[in-house]
Every structure is written in C-alpha cells, then in structure tokens.
Write a protein that holds these residues in place. Structure first.
Motif, PDB file in Angstrom:
ATOM      1  N   VAL A  23       8.546  10.777 -52.844  1.00 11.38           N
ATOM      2  CA  VAL A  23       7.962   9.550 -53.377  1.00 11.38           C
ATOM      3  C   VAL A  23       8.285   8.428 -52.402  1.00 11.38           C
ATOM      4  CG1 VAL A  23       7.993   7.882 -55.267  1.00 11.38           C
ATOM      5  CG2 VAL A  23       8.182  10.336 -55.762  1.00 11.38           C
ATOM      6  N   VAL A  24       7.250   7.688 -51.994  1.00  9.97           N
ATOM      7  CA  VAL A  24       7.435   6.604 -51.031  1.00  9.97           C
ATOM      8  C   VAL A  24       6.933   5.300 -51.645  1.00  9.97           C
ATOM      9  CG1 VAL A  24       7.006   5.768 -48.699  1.00  9.97           C
ATOM     10  CG2 VAL A  24       7.059   8.239 -49.135  1.00  9.97           C
ATOM     11  N   GLU A  25       7.822   4.321 -51.783  1.00  8.56           N
ATOM     12  CA  GLU A  25       7.449   2.988 -52.230  1.00  8.56           C
ATOM     13  C   GLU A  25       7.184   2.133 -50.990  1.00  8.56           C
ATOM     14  OE1 GLU A  25      10.097   2.131 -56.064  1.00  8.56           O
ATOM     15  OE2 GLU A  25      11.151   3.257 -54.513  1.00  8.56           O
ATOM     16  N   ILE A  26       6.081   1.382 -51.004  1.00  9.08           N
ATOM     17  CA  ILE A  26       5.682   0.674 -49.797  1.00  9.08           C
ATOM     18  C   ILE A  26       5.476  -0.814 -50.061  1.00  9.08           C
ATOM     19  CG2 ILE A  26       4.637   2.707 -48.763  1.00  9.08           C
ATOM     20  CD1 ILE A  26       1.892   1.614 -49.538  1.00  9.08           C
ATOM     21  N   VAL A  51      16.439  -1.916 -52.903  1.00 10.36           N
ATOM     22  CA  VAL A  51      17.819  -1.527 -52.608  1.00 10.36           C
ATOM     23  C   VAL A  51      18.034  -0.051 -52.906  1.00 10.36           C
ATOM     24  CG1 VAL A  51      20.239  -1.908 -53.227  1.00 10.36           C
ATOM     25  CG2 VAL A  51      18.677  -3.863 -53.028  1.00 10.36           C
ATOM     26  N   ASP A  52      17.440   0.433 -53.985  1.00 13.17           N
ATOM     27  CA  ASP A  52      17.618   1.824 -54.400  1.00 13.17           C
ATOM     28  C   ASP A  52      16.258   2.476 -54.604  1.00 13.17           C
ATOM     29  OD1 ASP A  52      18.748   4.214 -55.262  1.00 13.17           O
ATOM     30  OD2 ASP A  52      18.873   3.534 -57.350  1.00 13.17           O
ATOM     31  N   PRO A  53      15.594   2.871 -53.522  1.00 12.73           N
ATOM     32  CA  PRO A  53      14.266   3.476 -53.678  1.00 12.73           C
ATOM     33  C   PRO A  53      14.339   4.803 -54.430  1.00 12.73           C
ATOM     34  CG  PRO A  53      15.053   3.729 -51.423  1.00 12.73           C
ATOM     35  CD  PRO A  53      16.026   2.813 -52.106  1.00 12.73           C
ATOM     36  N   ILE A  54      13.258   5.140 -55.104  1.00  9.61           N
ATOM     37  CA  ILE A  54      13.199   6.423 -55.810  1.00  9.61           C
ATOM     38  C   ILE A  54      13.372   7.562 -54.820  1.00  9.61           C
ATOM     39  CG2 ILE A  54      11.668   7.955 -57.115  1.00  9.61           C
ATOM     40  CD1 ILE A  54      10.440   5.425 -58.333  1.00  9.61           C
ATOM     41  N   GLY A  55      12.684   7.459 -53.715  1.00 10.42           N
ATOM     42  CA  GLY A  55      12.794   8.455 -52.655  1.00 10.42           C
ATOM     43  C   GLY A  55      12.967   7.763 -51.323  1.00 10.42           C
ATOM     44  N   TYR A  56      11.855   7.190 -50.831  1.00  6.94           N
ATOM     45  CA  TYR A  56      11.857   6.491 -49.551  1.00  6.94           C
ATOM     46  C   TYR A  56      11.097   5.174 -49.705  1.00  6.94           C
ATOM     47  CZ  TYR A  56      13.140  11.176 -48.085  1.00  6.94           C
ATOM     48  OH  TYR A  56      13.776  12.384 -47.977  1.00  6.94           O
ATOM     49  N   ALA A  57      11.301   4.266 -48.791  1.00  5.60           N
ATOM     50  CA  ALA A  57      10.611   2.974 -48.811  1.00  5.60           C
ATOM     51  C   ALA A  57      10.179   2.603 -47.401  1.00  5.60           C
ATOM     52  CB  ALA A  57      11.510   1.880 -49.392  1.00  5.60           C
ATOM     53  N   VAL A  58       8.955   2.060 -47.295  1.00  4.80           N
ATOM     54  CA  VAL A  58       8.413   1.605 -46.009  1.00  4.80           C
ATOM     55  C   VAL A  58       7.806   0.224 -46.234  1.00  4.80           C
ATOM     56  CG1 VAL A  58       6.813   2.059 -44.124  1.00  4.80           C
ATOM     57  CG2 VAL A  58       7.842   3.979 -45.356  1.00  4.80           C
ATOM     58  N   GLY A  59       8.282  -0.776 -45.500  1.00  2.00           N
ATOM     59  CA  GLY A  59       7.716  -2.094 -45.700  1.00  2.00           C
ATOM     60  C   GLY A  59       8.418  -3.183 -44.929  1.00  2.00           C
ATOM     61  N   PHE A  60       8.700  -4.281 -45.613  1.00  2.00           N
ATOM     62  CA  PHE A  60       9.263  -5.471 -44.983  1.00  2.00           C
ATOM     63  C   PHE A  60       9.872  -6.305 -46.095  1.00  2.00           C
ATOM     64  CE2 PHE A  60       4.873  -5.909 -46.114  1.00  2.00           C
ATOM     65  CZ  PHE A  60       4.836  -7.095 -46.845  1.00  2.00           C
ATOM     66  N   SER A  61      10.578  -7.364 -45.729  1.00  3.44           N
ATOM     67  CA  SER A  61      11.182  -8.244 -46.729  1.00  3.44           C
ATOM     68  C   SER A  61      10.198  -9.335 -47.124  1.00  3.44           C
ATOM     69  CB  SER A  61      12.475  -8.870 -46.190  1.00  3.44           C
ATOM     70  OG  SER A  61      12.940  -9.879 -47.076  1.00  3.44           O
ATOM     71  N   ASN A  62       9.695  -9.269 -48.345  1.00  2.00           N
ATOM     72  CA  ASN A  62       8.797 -10.308 -48.839  1.00  2.00           C
ATOM     73  C   ASN A  62       9.525 -11.639 -48.986  1.00  2.00           C
ATOM     74  OD1 ASN A  62       5.965  -9.156 -49.816  1.00  2.00           O
ATOM     75  ND2 ASN A  62       7.502  -7.571 -50.135  1.00  2.00           N
ATOM     76  N   ARG A  63      10.791 -11.586 -49.355  1.00  2.03           N
ATOM     77  CA  ARG A  63      11.573 -12.816 -49.485  1.00  2.03           C
ATOM     78  C   ARG A  63      11.711 -13.506 -48.129  1.00  2.03           C
ATOM     79  NH1 ARG A  63      15.481 -14.208 -53.559  1.00  2.03           N
ATOM     80  NH2 ARG A  63      16.637 -16.063 -52.916  1.00  2.03           N
ATOM     81  N   ASP A  64      12.040 -12.732 -47.105  1.00  3.80           N
ATOM     82  CA  ASP A  64      12.174 -13.315 -45.767  1.00  3.80           C
ATOM     83  C   ASP A  64      10.839 -13.865 -45.270  1.00  3.80           C
ATOM     84  OD1 ASP A  64      14.815 -12.624 -45.821  1.00  3.80           O
ATOM     85  OD2 ASP A  64      14.656 -10.974 -44.378  1.00  3.80           O
ATOM     86  N   SER A 111      16.412   7.897 -42.196  1.00  2.00           N
ATOM     87  CA  SER A 111      16.763   6.842 -43.141  1.00  2.00           C
ATOM     88  C   SER A 111      15.798   6.884 -44.311  1.00  2.00           C
ATOM     89  CB  SER A 111      16.703   5.469 -42.465  1.00  2.00           C
ATOM     90  OG  SER A 111      16.894   4.429 -43.405  1.00  2.00           O
ATOM     91  N   ARG A 112      16.287   6.456 -45.480  1.00  2.00           N
ATOM     92  CA  ARG A 112      15.417   6.376 -46.651  1.00  2.00           C
ATOM     93  C   ARG A 112      14.565   5.113 -46.632  1.00  2.00           C
ATOM     94  NH1 ARG A 112      18.850   6.693 -51.842  1.00  2.00           N
ATOM     95  NH2 ARG A 112      16.777   6.588 -52.782  1.00  2.00           N
ATOM     96  N   THR A 113      14.911   4.149 -45.783  1.00  2.00           N
ATOM     97  CA  THR A 113      14.206   2.874 -45.743  1.00  2.00           C
ATOM     98  C   THR A 113      13.744   2.571 -44.324  1.00  2.00           C
ATOM     99  OG1 THR A 113      15.507   2.002 -47.583  1.00  2.00           O
ATOM    100  CG2 THR A 113      14.392   0.399 -46.187  1.00  2.00           C
ATOM    101  N   VAL A 114      12.477   2.205 -44.179  1.00  2.00           N
ATOM    102  CA  VAL A 114      11.915   1.858 -42.872  1.00  2.00           C
ATOM    103  C   VAL A 114      11.386   0.431 -42.944  1.00  2.00           C
ATOM    104  CG1 VAL A 114      10.249   2.462 -41.088  1.00  2.00           C
ATOM    105  CG2 VAL A 114      11.248   4.273 -42.513  1.00  2.00           C
ATOM    106  N   ASP A 115      12.009  -0.479 -42.174  1.00  2.00           N
ATOM    107  CA  ASP A 115      11.615  -1.888 -42.144  1.00  2.00           C
ATOM    108  C   ASP A 115      10.700  -2.113 -40.939  1.00  2.00           C
ATOM    109  OD1 ASP A 115      11.352  -4.627 -42.089  1.00  2.00           O
ATOM    110  OD2 ASP A 115      13.500  -5.051 -42.270  1.00  2.00           O
TER     111      ASP A 115
END
Length: 337
Positions: free
Chosen positions: A148-151, A156-169, A322-326
């Motif tokens: 499962v990839v959240e984009i 901070v704690d993705p279900i599986g993996y995350a690909v994206g950027f910081s919306n706050r930044d 890595s589980r997170t790709v920025d």
C-alpha cells in the motif's frame, strides 16, 4: 509496520478464528439469515479482526497475481492528480499491469467503500492519495498483505510506503515568497472537504510563517460546493467582502486560483498590482503560455512512477531502502505575484 506480502487473509483463517467451518463463513457472507445470530456475530467479529475481504474474483489459485493495481484518488475532477495518475499508469503498463481507479471527493466514508470494492478484486497493490483513513479502513489495508502506497504526503506512520513531499513546508515557502514580494495582508483560500488534510497542512505552514512575521490575523475561507473554479471565485468574493484590503491570496490548488483570478477580473481588479494570486500544483494552464500563475510545482508524474515501482519491487521480493520517499517541491514565481 513491517509489510507482509504472503497472501490474502483466507476464509479458512476466518473460520478457524471463529471456530466454525468455511461453509458457515460463506453462509454468513451470502445468506446470513440461515445462520444463528450468535454464530453470525462470531464470524463477523473474526472478519473485522482479521481484515478479511471476500474474493470477488475467486476461481483461480489463491497465490495468483491479478496484474491489477488499484488507485483511490481524492478527486477525479480537474487536473489535481492527473499527471500522477499518468505516471502511475504508464509505469504499470510498461510492466504488464493495469490501473483501476476510484474517486472519493475527499470523503473517508467513500474511501472505505472504494477500498473494500478494490480489495475484492484482489489487486497486486493499492495507491491512496489520502492519508486520512477510518480506523476500520486502515485495519483492512494493513491486513491485506499487499503493498500500500500513500502519495502526495509524507505521513509519520504510513500504512506501507509513502511517496510525496511536505505540504506544510510548501505552504511555508509560499508565505515567504509573498512576504518577499512586499505583501502583508494575505488570505488563504481552500476547500471544505471533510478530509482534505493536505489543504489543511498547506494552510498551517502558510499561517505559521505569517504569524512568525508579526502578522496576527491569518485570513482564510473555504467553499464547500461547486466546481473548483467556482469555489475559488466564491472564496475570493468572501475574502474581499470581509477583508477588502487584502493584497494577496494563496489558493490551495491552481483550479481554485483560476476561479480567484476570474473573480478579480470581474471586480475590475488588476493582478498583481491590486491583489497577488498564487496557486498550487503547476497545472498545464498555469504556465507561461497560460495564466502565468505563481504556484508550487510538485513532481506529479514522478510520484506516480515511484509509487508504481515500489509496488512492483515489493511484489518481486525486493525490500525498498526506505518506507518514505520525499520528492520535494518548488515555488514557481510568475506574473500573478
């Protein structure tokens, strides 16, 4: 959470947990009136605990690959996720997979329905543009044993993996750009979708920088219905009605900014002399040969391609580093500011 890809939760596992036969589980799913209430409740509790989803594509081996990847998209309107879907679909097709889409209109309830429907087709992976999920949806996704990839975000704690950027930044960066352009009476225009977490994060980053710069009043509005351009137009109208001295607005998307620009023109305002307008996304119409809109550029196609490759790699037995790709973002200054 370690990601397991050892196969789906089976009817047999549900039967074992509930202390009944597989036939009884099947009856609870297909003809619940034929099963005693106490037994139904035990079986349904086991289903909820294990995250079991009935296989609507049953008929082959349980270990087969469907060669389908599902994508649950927050909105299918406008251009918001178009380039990401293109990148995702292209990479999957290059590797013999097909993409199945569903939209949620930023609703966690609709997401739950879409996830259940897609898992019933036994996809090889799921891509989600939201990171705000109901608890039962998250449990089901974690139990699915597929990647499962959240984009478009970096939870901070993705279900599986995350690909994206910081919306706050990204929101913070736009605030700094507008401050550098001499703007001091700024507003934020967003949407009122119940689960538009990304929009809220952009506002949070934007407001934080303004407050740190000594601007006590952070102006904000959101429209709840209509097209994105209509929401943007109504949003600017609401801002100017309440704060007529506003000299800049940051819109949560380029389509909102398009509506704001149209409303400014109807009011006889000159952009950027009377009011600066900025968007988010760098959609095709925002560029130099379109609106010349100042915006935040995000790597939409790359997000889709990387998400697809993660699913392909995990299903091939490869462990991503890595589980997170920025993938970052960039403020693009154009004529509207």
């Amino acid at each position: 959470m370690a990601i397991e890809t050892g196969g789906w939760v089976t009817m047999g596992e549900v039967a074992e947990r509930a202390g009944v036969s597989k036939i009884t589980v099947s009856r609870v799913l297909r003809s619940p009136d034929k099963v005693k209430q106490e037994t139904r409740e035990r079986v349904r509790a086991a289903i909820a605990e294990l995250g079991y989803v009935p296989d609507e594509a049953a008929g082959g081996l349980s270990s087969r690959r469907s060669r389908i990847v599902g994508a649950v998209i927050s909105t299918l309107a406008g251009s918001t996720f178009a380039s990401t879907v293109d990148g995702l679909g292209d990479r999957l097709r290059q590797n013999g997979h097909q993409l199945l889409l569903a939209g949620t209109d930023y609703s966690s309830a609709r997401e739950a329905d879409a996830v259940a429907a897609m898992l019933g087709r036994r996809p090889d992976g799921l891509v989600l543009t939201s990171t705000t999920h109901r608890d039962d949806t998250r449990r089901t996704l974690e139990a699915s044993r597929i990647p499962v990839v959240e984009i478009w975000e970096l939870p901070v704690d993705p279900i599986g993996y995350a690909v994206g950027f910081s919306n706050r930044d990204a929101g913070s960066a736009m605030a700094r750009h507008l401050l550098a352009a001499g703007r001091r009476r700024m507003a934020f225009i967003g949407t009122a979708g119940e689960d538009d977490r990304r929009g809220r994060l952009r506002y949070d980053g934007f407001a934080e920088v303004l407050e740190q710069s000594g601007i006590a009043e952070v102006r904000a509005t959101a429209a709840a219905s209509g097209t994105q351009t209509a929401r943007g137009a109504r949003g600017l109208a609401a801002v100017l009605e309440r704060w007529p001295d506003t000299d800049a607005v940051f819109c949560s998307s380029d389509t909102l900014a398009l509506g704001a620009l149209s409303e400014a023109r109807r009011r006889g305002l000159t952009v950027p002399e009377d009011i600066a307008i900025a968007g988010f996304g760098d959609f095709e119409f925002a560029g130099e040969f379109g609106l010349g809109l100042t915006t935040v550029r995000v790597p939409g196609p790359d997000i889709g391609e990387v998400a697809a490759q993660l699913i392909l790699d995990v299903n091939a037995g490869l462990e991503p580093p890595s589980r997170t790709v920025d993938l970052g973002f960039q403020v693009i200054a154009r004529a509207t500011t």
